[in-house]
Design a protein around this motif. Structure first.
Motif, short mmCIF file in Angstrom:
data_model
loop_
_atom_site.label_atom_id
_atom_site.label_comp_id
_atom_site.label_asym_id
_atom_site.label_seq_id
_atom_site.Cartn_x
_atom_site.Cartn_y
_atom_site.Cartn_z
N ASP A 1 5.42 -0.49 -3.46
CA ASP A 1 4.35 0.65 -4.06
C ASP A 1 3.15 0.53 -3.83
O ASP A 1 1.68 0.91 -3.67
CB ASP A 1 4.64 1.07 -5.26
CG ASP A 1 6.10 1.48 -5.99
OD1 ASP A 1 6.13 2.33 -4.74
OD2 ASP A 1 6.53 1.73 -6.63
N GLU A 2 3.18 -1.38 -4.26
CA GLU A 2 1.48 -1.95 -3.90
C GLU A 2 0.74 -1.64 -2.49
O GLU A 2 -0.14 -1.45 -2.48
CB GLU A 2 1.74 -2.76 -4.74
CG GLU A 2 0.19 -3.62 -4.54
CD GLU A 2 0.57 -5.03 -5.57
OE1 GLU A 2 -0.89 -5.76 -4.97
OE2 GLU A 2 1.22 -5.43 -5.50
N TYR A 3 1.84 -2.14 -1.91
CA TYR A 3 0.71 -2.14 0.00
C TYR A 3 0.72 -0.93 -0.20
O TYR A 3 0.07 -0.47 0.94
CB TYR A 3 2.01 -2.89 0.07
CG TYR A 3 1.53 -4.66 0.60
CD1 TYR A 3 0.45 -4.52 0.37
CD2 TYR A 3 2.41 -5.10 -0.58
CE1 TYR A 3 0.27 -6.02 0.67
CE2 TYR A 3 2.07 -6.70 -1.02
CZ TYR A 3 0.91 -7.00 -0.22
OH TYR A 3 1.13 -8.62 -0.90
N ASP B 1 6.02 -5.45 -3.06
CA ASP B 1 6.33 -4.43 -3.84
C ASP B 1 5.34 -3.36 -2.79
O ASP B 1 4.20 -3.53 -2.57
CB ASP B 1 4.96 -5.33 -5.16
CG ASP B 1 5.38 -3.63 -6.27
OD1 ASP B 1 5.89 -2.80 -5.89
OD2 ASP B 1 4.64 -3.73 -7.08
N SER C 1 -0.27 2.10 -1.81
CA SER C 1 -1.84 2.20 -2.24
C SER C 1 -2.20 1.84 -1.46
O SER C 1 -3.73 2.43 -1.10
CB SER C 1 -1.45 2.19 -3.74
OG SER C 1 -1.59 0.44 -3.97
N LEU C 2 -2.15 0.57 -1.22
CA LEU C 2 -3.25 -0.43 -0.23
C LEU C 2 -3.59 0.49 0.94
O LEU C 2 -4.98 0.61 1.64
CB LEU C 2 -3.19 -1.53 -0.38
CG LEU C 2 -3.44 -2.68 -1.27
CD1 LEU C 2 -2.51 -3.61 -1.32
CD2 LEU C 2 -4.54 -3.20 -1.56
#
Length: 203
Positions: free
Chosen positions: A21-23, A19, A25-26
């Motif tokens: 978008d998730e990474y 994903d 943001s991380l």
């Protein structure tokens, strides 16, 4: 048919799906955390106020071990091994020139809590230094004057002694010549006969 086809395609696909978008943001969170830590460290790192360089108030010992032999083993502590040991920096320097360079260097002075800057002298300090040097010169001059005066007195005394010696010799010569003139005889014979003290002053 369609459902079986889709099932077969999903069963043969082994790649893992990520994903994005998730990474992303991380990653942004990690960057923000690193930036906050760096700012906190910069705020904490207040510059250390070090003392100005001072004149050494002790004599550096570089001669006590000259000409001496010493047995060194693996268990010999660094402070007793060959060379010059610095107890401030806990290191051994092999010769006296490098040891002097080390104790005058930046690393040693920082370990002592001093910077490499010299304190700027004030007007009062300069005046005091001039007064001290002036007193030293006057004392030296006074000592020199005393020594010079003593030498001059000694020379005058020697001259006076020489003058008195010459006077005594001259008086003796005059006395001997007067004996010769009055007696008309050999001075040696006059001395033997004891006529030296009976010469008349009348002519």
């Amino acid at each position: 048919m369609a459902s079986s086809g889709s099932g077969s395609s999903s069963g043969t696909e082994f790649r893992r799906k990520w994903d994005r978008d998730e990474y992303e943001s991380l990653a942004q969170q990690r960057l923000r955390a690193e930036r906050d830590v760096a700012q906190a460290q910069n705020q904490k790192a207040v510059p250390v106020k070090r003392e100005f360089l001072k004149q050494r108030d002790y004599k550096v010992d570089i001669d006590s071990k000259l000409g001496k032999s010493q047995v060194i083993t693996k268990t010999t502590p660094a402070s007793q091994s060959g060379g010059y040991y610095c107890n401030v920096c806990d290191c051994v320097v092999k010769d006296s020139i490098n040891f002097l360079d080390h104790i005058n260097g930046k690393k040693h002075q920082r370990n002592l809590g001093m910077s490499m800057r010299v304190e700027r002298s004030t007007l009062e300090q300069v005046k005091k230094r001039f007064d001290v040097n002036k007193k030293k010169l006057e004392e030296k001059k006074k000592d020199y004057d005393i020594e010079q005066r003593m030498q001059e007195l000694k020379e005058e005394e020697e001259k006076l002694k020489e003058y008195r010696r010459e006077k005594r010799k001259e008086r003796k010569r005059k006395a001997d010549s007067s004996i010769d003139d009055d007696s008309g005889m050999d001075p040696e014979m006059a001395k033997i006969m004891g006529f030296g003290g009976f010469s008349s002053s009348k002519k």
